[in-house]
Write an enzyme that holds these catalytic residues in place. Structure first.
Site, PDB file in Angstrom:
ATOM      1  N   SER A   1       0.796  -1.232   0.000  1.00 33.87           N
ATOM      2  CA  SER A   1       0.000   0.000   0.000  1.00 33.87           C
ATOM      3  C   SER A   1       0.824   1.276   0.000  1.00 33.87           C
ATOM      4  CB  SER A   1      -0.959   0.010   1.199  1.00 33.87           C
ATOM      5  OG  SER A   1      -2.069  -0.818   0.938  1.00 33.87           O
TER       6      SER A   1
ATOM      7  N   LYS B   1       0.022   3.814  -2.615  1.00 34.44           N
ATOM      8  CA  LYS B   1      -0.969   4.879  -2.446  1.00 34.44           C
ATOM      9  C   LYS B   1      -0.326   6.257  -2.352  1.00 34.44           C
ATOM     10  CE  LYS B   1      -4.563   2.038  -0.250  1.00 34.44           C
ATOM     11  NZ  LYS B   1      -3.966   0.706  -0.414  1.00 34.44           N
TER      12      LYS B   1
ATOM     13  N   SER C   1      -5.892   3.382   4.488  1.00 33.05           N
ATOM     14  CA  SER C   1      -5.346   2.507   3.446  1.00 33.05           C
ATOM     15  C   SER C   1      -6.458   1.748   2.727  1.00 33.05           C
ATOM     16  CB  SER C   1      -4.328   1.516   4.046  1.00 33.05           C
ATOM     17  OG  SER C   1      -3.460   1.031   3.030  1.00 33.05           O
TER      18      SER C   1
END
Length: 501
Positions: free
Chosen positions: A140, A143, A334
């Site tokens: 993640s 991101k 997230s």
């Protein structure tokens, strides 16, 4: 302001501090969140600051605040009661001593290994480099790239509109998705991010507009979710992850970021979030219409592909939270669904199709414009769920540096979303049970990343001398377990306690 006699990373944490850590973390909350808010004082987080006296051994940013200050002081026309502007004259950690300390903590628990980069935020000088240019699965941490692209292409103040449009037939109402996947089923909540735009408010306004038009025929509801194109499910996503609720087919409107219940953020998601939102709108329209003496025919039909409603009358619309607020939520929680939706909206703003390929292209274009070398970087999605993503620690560190200290101040809007160690988001339950990580609690601000054999942490921290550092650490091929999270948290805590000379 009450002061400590030592900063958090100076000495081993005592039993007394461990026992009082929960209270300490509460009092640190404002100081932890004030650094992003302090951009109003020092836009690049760096600049002239008051000289330290010999007696002042504990810097202000490592002291416990005496009172909890409001975060919105700047909005009220006053200076936020937070961290002072940092001094560009603060000493920079020396690479040798820093590497010696980081190499003690940045060790895999079992198989696999870590790469990492630490940079001085002001100058970009690399202070620690362990295979930092090697591309790896970032989980993640992907991101962060999407956040930067969205803030640059859309702008932090942009909002997405969900509209009720008059259809071709009398009494036909077309619910038209505009990219807001944080819709609420009830009335709009102006101060919220999730549920800022409410379908009940949209329905009520639409009924009033229809009354003004003199419509008396039974109302019908249609759904236009054509804004996004391409496959609703990325073939790079593991179907087991989809079944578990890590992701779901993507649409340009959804309730609660495609969750059945806004209070439940785990477990399977609806597989047709757009139709779920349309059915909720139908129920709200029926209630509002009934109160006005109108009726609504049962059922919702999708608008046929290729239908052009560009010239149709907009009966009502509701607007989402700002892109900056959505990016904050995306980084803090997230959430993969929200990230992918924002990525597609960034693609559309950049002139790309509203598809996965368009989102990937938009992100890569923004990296190029930020002069962050893409090198062998590979993006299979924009949320980090795909194992085919390949990003280096250096690229992630440079993105964080662009957000904290770069020339494009639009990127500052994402800083408040970085989870704060021991306090918020995906770091809220870390840095609290291990003495070696306590020095980073309330100080480390970083985006987490976790897949089965992957763990990553990229963010920023002010060290004990007042120097702003950015960092990224990525572990691949790891043995699943908590030991590797602890290794990352201890490593980031070392940065908070430097010195390192």
């Amino acid at each position: 302001m009450k002061r400590r006699t030592t900063h958090p990373g100076a000495d081993p944490v005592t039993g007394r501090l461990r026992r009082s850590l929960p209270l300490l973390l509460q009092t640190l909350l404002v100081a932890a969140l004030a650094l992003p808010a302090g951009v109003a004082v020092a836009p690049a987080f760096l600049g002239p600051g008051p000289a330290e006296t010999a007696a002042q051994t504990t810097p202000p940013w490592h002291q416990v605040p005496g009172t909890l200050a409001a975060r919105d002081g700047a909005a009220a026309g006053t200076t936020p009661d937070g961290i002072e502007p940092l001094s560009a004259a603060a000493p920079v950690p020396q690479p040798g001593p820093l590497a010696a300390r980081l190499n003690e903590t940045l060790r895999a628990d079992g198989s696999g290994n870590f790469t990492g980069v630490v940079q001085d935020a002001l100058t970009g000088e690399v202070l620690f480099d362990r295979s930092g240019d090697e591309v790896r699965v970032p989980a993640s941490n992907m991101k962060l790239l999407t956040a930067a692209a969205a803030l640059r292409t859309l702008g932090p103040e942009r909002r997405f509109s969900t509209r009720a449009v008059a259809g071709a037939a009398p009494g036909s109402v077309v619910l038209t998705g505009g990219g807001d996947v944080l819709l609420g089923a009830g009335e709009s909540v102006p101060g919220a991010v999730l549920g800022r735009a409410g379908l009940a408010s949209l329905a009520q306004s639409a009924v009033r507009a229809l009354q003004d038009d003199g419509v008396s025929a039974p109302l019908t509801v249609q759904l236009d979710d054509s804004l996004f194109t391409g496959p609703a499910l990325n073939p790079a996503w593991n179907l087991e992850d989809v079944a578990a609720g890590e992701m779901a087919p993507l649409f340009p409107l959804a309730l609660n970021s495609a969750r059945f219940d806004p209070a439940t953020t785990t477990g399977p998601r609806p597989q047709d979030a757009a139709m779920g939102a349309a059915e909720a709108f139908h129920a709200q329209l029926a209630a509002a219409a009934g109160a006005a003496g109108l009726t609504v025919a049962p059922g919702v039909a999708r608008v046929p592909a290729g239908t052009d409603d560009a010239g149709a009358r907009v009966l009502a619309e509701v607007q989402s939270a700002t892109v900056g607020q959505q990016v904050d939520l995306m980084l803090r929680t997230s959430d993969n669904y929200l990230t992918e939706a924002i990525g597609r909206m960034a693609a559309l703003a950049a002139g790309q199709p509203g598809s996965n390929d368009g989102a990937v292209a938009a992100v890569l274009q923004q990296l190029e414009e930020l002069k962050i070398p893409a090198g062998p970087l590979r993006a299979a999605d924009v949320s980090g769920l795909a194992l085919a993503n390949q990003v280096s620690a250096r690229q992630l560190s440079e993105v964080v540096r662009a957000m904290t200290s770069g020339a494009d101040t639009r990127l500052r809007a994402g800083l408040a979303g970085f989870p704060v160690a021991g306090l918020t988001g995906t770091l809220g339950d870390r840095y609290v049970d291990d003495a070696a990580t306590a020095g980073g609690a309330g100080l480390v601000r970083a985006k987490t990343g976790t897949l089965n054999t992957v763990i990553a942490l990229s963010g920023y921290v002010v060290d004990a001398d007042g120097r702003l550092l950015v960092f990224s650490f990525i572990g691949n091929g790891l043995t699943p377990g908590a030991g590797n999270k602890t290794a990352l948290d201890r490593t980031a805590s070392v940065l908070a306690g430097c010195g390192c000379r």
